[in-house]
Write a protein that holds these residues in place. Structure first.
Motif, PDB file in Angstrom:
ATOM      1  N   ARG A 105       1.012  -1.143  -0.140  1.00 30.63           N
ATOM      2  CA  ARG A 105      -0.015  -0.073   0.032  1.00 30.63           C
ATOM      3  C   ARG A 105       0.930   1.341  -0.064  1.00 30.63           C
ATOM      4  O   ARG A 105       1.687   1.362   0.963  1.00 30.63           O
TER       5      ARG A 105
ATOM      6  N   GLU B 120      -3.133   6.133   0.836  1.00 31.37           N
ATOM      7  CA  GLU B 120      -4.698   5.804   1.529  1.00 31.37           C
ATOM      8  C   GLU B 120      -5.515   7.218   1.846  1.00 31.37           C
ATOM      9  O   GLU B 120      -4.868   8.011   1.992  1.00 31.37           O
TER      10      GLU B 120
ATOM     11  N   ASN C 248      -8.969   3.029   6.658  1.00 32.22           N
ATOM     12  CA  ASN C 248      -8.883   1.982   7.760  1.00 32.22           C
ATOM     13  C   ASN C 248     -10.123   1.772   8.282  1.00 32.22           C
ATOM     14  O   ASN C 248     -10.457   0.606   8.815  1.00 32.22           O
TER      15      ASN C 248
HETATM   16  C1  LIG Z   1      -3.981   1.775   8.106  1.00 32.40           C
HETATM   17  O1  LIG Z   1      -3.854   0.442   7.967  1.00 32.40           O
HETATM   18  C2  LIG Z   1      -2.456   0.216   7.213  1.00 32.40           C
HETATM   19  C3  LIG Z   1      -2.464  -1.510   7.154  1.00 32.40           C
HETATM   20  O2  LIG Z   1      -2.706  -2.176   8.432  1.00 32.40           O
HETATM   21  C4  LIG Z   1      -1.391   0.678   7.998  1.00 32.40           C
HETATM   22  O3  LIG Z   1      -0.187   0.465   7.098  1.00 32.40           O
HETATM   23  C5  LIG Z   1      -1.545   2.229   8.084  1.00 32.40           C
HETATM   24  O4  LIG Z   1      -0.533   2.855   8.621  1.00 32.40           O
HETATM   25  C6  LIG Z   1      -2.969   2.400   8.631  1.00 32.40           C
HETATM   26  N1  LIG Z   1      -3.249   4.029   8.476  1.00 32.40           N
HETATM   27  C7  LIG Z   1      -3.556   4.708   9.487  1.00 32.40           C
HETATM   28  C8  LIG Z   1      -3.955   6.110   8.860  1.00 32.40           C
HETATM   29  O5  LIG Z   1      -4.251   4.292  10.393  1.00 32.40           O
END
Ligand SMILES: *[C@@H]1O[C@H](CO)[C@@H](O)[C@H](O)[C@H]1NC(C)=O
Ligand SMILES: *[C@@H]1O[C@H](CO)[C@@H](O)[C@H](O)[C@H]1NC(C)=O
Ligand SMILES: *[C@@H]1O[C@H](CO)[C@@H](O)[C@H](O)[C@H]1NC(C)=O
Ligand SMILES: *[C@@H]1O[C@H](CO)[C@@H](O)[C@H](O)[C@H]1NC(C)=O
Length: 195
Positions: A72, A75, A80
Protein backbone atom coordinates in the motif's frame (compact mmCIF):
# COMPACT_ATOMS: atom_id res chain seq x y z
CA UNK A 1 15.90 51.07 -73.88
CA UNK A 2 18.02 50.91 -70.70
CA UNK A 3 14.87 51.09 -68.64
CA UNK A 4 13.34 48.16 -70.56
CA UNK A 5 16.50 46.07 -70.01
CA UNK A 6 16.50 46.97 -66.34
CA UNK A 7 12.81 46.12 -66.10
CA UNK A 8 13.46 42.82 -67.90
CA UNK A 9 16.31 41.82 -65.58
CA UNK A 10 14.24 42.77 -62.52
CA UNK A 11 11.42 40.64 -63.95
CA UNK A 12 13.76 37.64 -64.41
CA UNK A 13 15.24 38.20 -60.97
CA UNK A 14 11.74 38.09 -59.42
CA UNK A 15 10.83 35.05 -61.56
CA UNK A 16 14.04 33.29 -60.49
CA UNK A 17 13.33 33.90 -56.78
CA UNK A 18 9.69 32.87 -57.19
CA UNK A 19 10.70 29.53 -58.81
CA UNK A 20 13.56 29.05 -56.34
CA UNK A 21 11.37 29.61 -53.25
CA UNK A 22 8.57 27.46 -54.75
CA UNK A 23 10.92 24.52 -55.38
CA UNK A 24 12.44 25.00 -51.90
CA UNK A 25 8.99 24.82 -50.30
CA UNK A 26 8.25 21.68 -52.38
CA UNK A 27 11.52 20.14 -51.19
CA UNK A 28 10.59 20.98 -47.59
CA UNK A 29 7.13 19.47 -48.12
CA UNK A 30 8.71 16.25 -49.40
CA UNK A 31 11.37 16.03 -46.69
CA UNK A 32 9.98 13.27 -44.39
CA UNK A 33 11.52 14.92 -41.33
CA UNK A 34 9.37 18.02 -41.99
CA UNK A 35 6.02 16.23 -42.45
CA UNK A 36 3.65 16.12 -39.50
CA UNK A 37 1.21 13.49 -40.81
CA UNK A 38 0.78 11.18 -43.76
CA UNK A 39 -0.87 7.87 -44.64
CA UNK A 40 1.33 4.75 -44.63
CA UNK A 41 0.58 1.17 -45.57
CA UNK A 42 0.40 -1.43 -42.77
CA UNK A 43 3.02 -3.48 -44.66
CA UNK A 44 5.51 -0.60 -44.31
CA UNK A 45 5.46 -1.38 -40.57
CA UNK A 46 5.78 -5.12 -41.22
CA UNK A 47 2.15 -5.71 -40.19
CA UNK A 48 0.68 -8.77 -41.86
CA UNK A 49 -2.37 -10.74 -40.72
CA UNK A 50 -4.05 -9.93 -37.40
CA UNK A 51 -3.89 -12.89 -34.98
CA UNK A 52 -5.80 -13.85 -31.85
CA UNK A 53 -3.71 -15.23 -28.97
CA UNK A 54 -4.87 -16.89 -25.77
CA UNK A 55 -2.47 -16.53 -22.82
CA UNK A 56 -2.91 -18.49 -19.63
CA UNK A 57 -0.91 -17.82 -16.45
CA UNK A 58 -1.12 -17.35 -12.69
CA UNK A 59 -0.68 -14.02 -10.93
CA UNK A 60 0.82 -13.93 -7.42
CA UNK A 61 -0.15 -10.97 -5.25
CA UNK A 62 2.06 -11.24 -2.13
CA UNK A 63 0.92 -8.58 0.33
CA UNK A 64 3.10 -9.27 3.37
CA UNK A 65 6.31 -10.96 4.54
CA UNK A 66 9.82 -10.38 3.32
CA UNK A 67 8.96 -11.41 -0.24
CA UNK A 68 6.02 -9.00 -0.52
CA UNK A 69 5.41 -7.90 -4.12
CA UNK A 70 2.42 -5.60 -3.45
CA UNK A 71 2.37 -2.73 -0.98
CA UNK A 72 0.00 0.00 0.00
CA UNK A 73 1.52 3.33 -1.04
CA UNK A 74 -1.37 5.72 -0.33
CA UNK A 75 -4.67 5.87 1.47
CA UNK A 76 -7.42 8.30 2.51
CA UNK A 77 -7.76 9.29 6.20
CA UNK A 78 -10.95 7.17 6.24
CA UNK A 79 -9.55 4.11 4.40
CA UNK A 80 -8.92 2.01 7.52
CA UNK A 81 -12.46 2.58 8.82
CA UNK A 82 -14.04 1.94 5.40
CA UNK A 83 -15.61 -1.51 4.93
CA UNK A 84 -14.43 -1.41 1.30
CA UNK A 85 -10.92 0.10 1.94
CA UNK A 86 -12.01 3.02 -0.22
CA UNK A 87 -9.04 5.20 -1.15
CA UNK A 88 -6.22 2.70 -0.67
CA UNK A 89 -3.71 2.47 -3.52
CA UNK A 90 -1.44 -0.57 -3.81
CA UNK A 91 1.65 -0.71 -6.02
CA UNK A 92 2.60 -4.15 -7.30
CA UNK A 93 5.37 -6.01 -9.10
CA UNK A 94 3.66 -9.39 -9.05
CA UNK A 95 5.22 -12.48 -10.66
CA UNK A 96 3.26 -14.33 -13.36
CA UNK A 97 3.87 -18.07 -13.57
CA UNK A 98 2.91 -20.89 -15.93
CA UNK A 99 1.52 -23.07 -13.13
CA UNK A 100 -0.15 -22.10 -9.84
CA UNK A 101 3.08 -22.81 -7.90
CA UNK A 102 5.25 -19.75 -7.28
CA UNK A 103 8.34 -21.83 -8.11
CA UNK A 104 7.05 -22.75 -11.59
CA UNK A 105 8.38 -20.95 -14.70
CA UNK A 106 7.98 -17.17 -14.54
CA UNK A 107 6.50 -15.79 -17.77
CA UNK A 108 6.45 -12.13 -16.74
CA UNK A 109 5.37 -9.65 -14.12
CA UNK A 110 2.27 -7.57 -13.48
CA UNK A 111 3.60 -4.07 -12.80
CA UNK A 112 1.30 -1.24 -11.85
CA UNK A 113 -1.29 -0.45 -9.26
CA UNK A 114 -4.72 -1.23 -8.01
CA UNK A 115 -6.89 1.20 -6.09
CA UNK A 116 -9.96 0.56 -3.98
CA UNK A 117 -12.42 2.63 -5.96
CA UNK A 118 -15.87 1.85 -4.57
CA UNK A 119 -17.58 2.98 -1.37
CA UNK A 120 -20.26 0.28 -1.62
CA UNK A 121 -18.36 -2.91 -2.55
CA UNK A 122 -14.81 -4.19 -3.00
CA UNK A 123 -14.12 -2.95 -6.46
CA UNK A 124 -10.67 -2.17 -7.77
CA UNK A 125 -9.41 0.17 -10.43
CA UNK A 126 -6.61 -1.81 -12.14
CA UNK A 127 -3.89 0.12 -13.98
CA UNK A 128 -1.06 -2.19 -14.93
CA UNK A 129 1.23 -3.64 -17.56
CA UNK A 130 1.89 -7.31 -18.04
CA UNK A 131 5.62 -7.28 -18.83
CA UNK A 132 6.40 -10.65 -20.41
CA UNK A 133 9.84 -12.29 -20.19
CA UNK A 134 9.11 -15.69 -21.70
CA UNK A 135 9.53 -17.10 -25.21
CA UNK A 136 8.40 -15.02 -28.19
CA UNK A 137 6.68 -12.55 -25.85
CA UNK A 138 9.91 -11.68 -24.00
CA UNK A 139 10.18 -7.88 -23.91
CA UNK A 140 6.57 -7.29 -25.00
CA UNK A 141 3.88 -5.76 -22.82
CA UNK A 142 0.09 -5.62 -22.55
CA UNK A 143 -1.64 -2.70 -20.84
CA UNK A 144 -4.74 -3.25 -18.72
CA UNK A 145 -7.09 -0.55 -17.54
CA UNK A 146 -10.28 -1.77 -15.97
CA UNK A 147 -12.59 -2.53 -13.11
CA UNK A 148 -11.96 -5.58 -10.95
CA UNK A 149 -14.98 -6.14 -8.77
CA UNK A 150 -14.79 -9.09 -6.37
CA UNK A 151 -16.80 -11.89 -8.04
CA UNK A 152 -16.08 -15.31 -9.53
CA UNK A 153 -14.73 -14.18 -12.90
CA UNK A 154 -13.74 -10.58 -13.51
CA UNK A 155 -13.25 -9.10 -16.96
CA UNK A 156 -10.82 -6.28 -17.70
CA UNK A 157 -10.07 -4.60 -21.02
CA UNK A 158 -6.66 -4.72 -22.69
CA UNK A 159 -6.19 -1.24 -24.02
CA UNK A 160 -2.91 -1.70 -25.90
CA UNK A 161 0.53 -3.20 -25.94
CA UNK A 162 4.11 -3.01 -27.14
CA UNK A 163 6.56 -5.24 -29.00
CA UNK A 164 4.71 -8.16 -30.58
CA UNK A 165 1.57 -6.70 -28.97
CA UNK A 166 1.61 -3.40 -30.87
CA UNK A 167 -2.00 -2.44 -31.77
CA UNK A 168 -3.25 -4.97 -29.17
CA UNK A 169 -6.84 -5.05 -28.03
CA UNK A 170 -8.68 -7.70 -26.08
CA UNK A 171 -9.75 -8.72 -22.63
CA UNK A 172 -8.45 -10.52 -19.56
CA UNK A 173 -10.52 -12.90 -17.45
CA UNK A 174 -9.37 -13.19 -13.83
CA UNK A 175 -10.46 -15.98 -11.48
CA UNK A 176 -9.16 -16.36 -7.92
CA UNK A 177 -7.29 -19.65 -7.56
CA UNK A 178 -6.46 -19.32 -3.86
CA UNK A 179 -6.74 -16.60 -1.28
CA UNK A 180 -4.57 -16.33 1.84
CA UNK A 181 -3.34 -13.76 4.36
CA UNK A 182 0.03 -13.48 2.63
CA UNK A 183 -0.66 -14.40 -0.98
CA UNK A 184 -3.56 -14.37 -3.42
CA UNK A 185 -3.15 -16.43 -6.59
CA UNK A 186 -5.29 -15.43 -9.55
CA UNK A 187 -5.67 -17.44 -12.74
CA UNK A 188 -5.65 -15.29 -15.87
CA UNK A 189 -7.02 -16.10 -19.31
CA UNK A 190 -6.13 -13.34 -21.75
CA UNK A 191 -7.54 -13.09 -25.27
CA UNK A 192 -5.77 -10.56 -27.41
CA UNK A 193 -5.80 -9.49 -31.06
CA UNK A 194 -2.38 -8.40 -32.34
CA UNK A 195 -0.24 -8.64 -35.48
C1 LIG B 1 -4.06 1.75 7.93
O1 LIG B 1 -3.75 0.38 7.90
C2 LIG B 1 -2.55 0.07 7.23
C3 LIG B 1 -2.42 -1.44 7.15
O2 LIG B 1 -2.70 -2.05 8.35
C4 LIG B 1 -1.39 0.73 7.98
O3 LIG B 1 -0.18 0.44 7.32
C5 LIG B 1 -1.62 2.23 8.01
O4 LIG B 1 -0.62 2.84 8.76
C6 LIG B 1 -2.97 2.56 8.58
N1 LIG B 1 -3.22 3.98 8.39
C7 LIG B 1 -3.71 4.78 9.31
C8 LIG B 1 -3.92 6.21 8.92
O5 LIG B 1 -3.99 4.39 10.45
C1 LIG C 1 11.04 -15.79 0.06
O1 LIG C 1 11.59 -16.28 -1.15
C2 LIG C 1 12.68 -17.14 -0.98
C3 LIG C 1 13.27 -17.47 -2.32
O2 LIG C 1 12.30 -17.80 -3.25
C4 LIG C 1 12.22 -18.40 -0.21
O3 LIG C 1 13.29 -19.29 0.00
C5 LIG C 1 11.61 -17.98 1.14
O4 LIG C 1 11.05 -19.11 1.79
C6 LIG C 1 10.54 -16.92 0.94
N1 LIG C 1 10.11 -16.39 2.22
C7 LIG C 1 8.84 -16.32 2.59
C8 LIG C 1 8.57 -15.74 3.93
O5 LIG C 1 7.92 -16.68 1.84
C1 LIG D 1 7.88 -26.20 -5.84
O1 LIG D 1 7.34 -26.14 -4.54
C2 LIG D 1 6.62 -27.31 -4.16
C3 LIG D 1 6.05 -27.07 -2.78
O2 LIG D 1 5.32 -25.87 -2.76
C4 LIG D 1 7.54 -28.52 -4.17
O3 LIG D 1 6.80 -29.68 -3.86
C5 LIG D 1 8.17 -28.67 -5.55
O4 LIG D 1 9.12 -29.70 -5.54
C6 LIG D 1 8.83 -27.37 -5.98
N1 LIG D 1 9.28 -27.50 -7.35
C7 LIG D 1 10.46 -27.08 -7.77
C8 LIG D 1 10.75 -27.26 -9.23
O5 LIG D 1 11.27 -26.55 -7.01
C1 LIG E 1 14.56 -11.94 -22.54
O1 LIG E 1 15.21 -10.83 -23.14
C2 LIG E 1 16.28 -10.33 -22.34
C3 LIG E 1 16.78 -9.04 -22.99
O2 LIG E 1 16.75 -9.12 -24.37
C4 LIG E 1 17.36 -11.39 -22.21
O3 LIG E 1 18.41 -10.90 -21.42
C5 LIG E 1 16.74 -12.61 -21.53
O4 LIG E 1 17.69 -13.67 -21.45
C6 LIG E 1 15.52 -13.09 -22.30
N1 LIG E 1 14.85 -14.13 -21.52
C7 LIG E 1 14.36 -15.24 -22.05
C8 LIG E 1 13.72 -16.18 -21.11
O5 LIG E 1 14.43 -15.46 -23.25
Amino acid sequence: MATTNQQRSIFFLILFFAIFSFSTSLAVAHDPSQVFSKYVSPSSLGLKREKLSHLHFYFHDIVSGKNATAMRVAEAPSTNTSATFFGAIVMMDDPLTIKPEINSTIVGRAQGMYAFASQSDISLLMVLNFAFTHGKFNGSTLSILGRNRVSTVREMPIVGGSGVFRFARGYALAKTYSNGQVETIVEYNVYVFHY
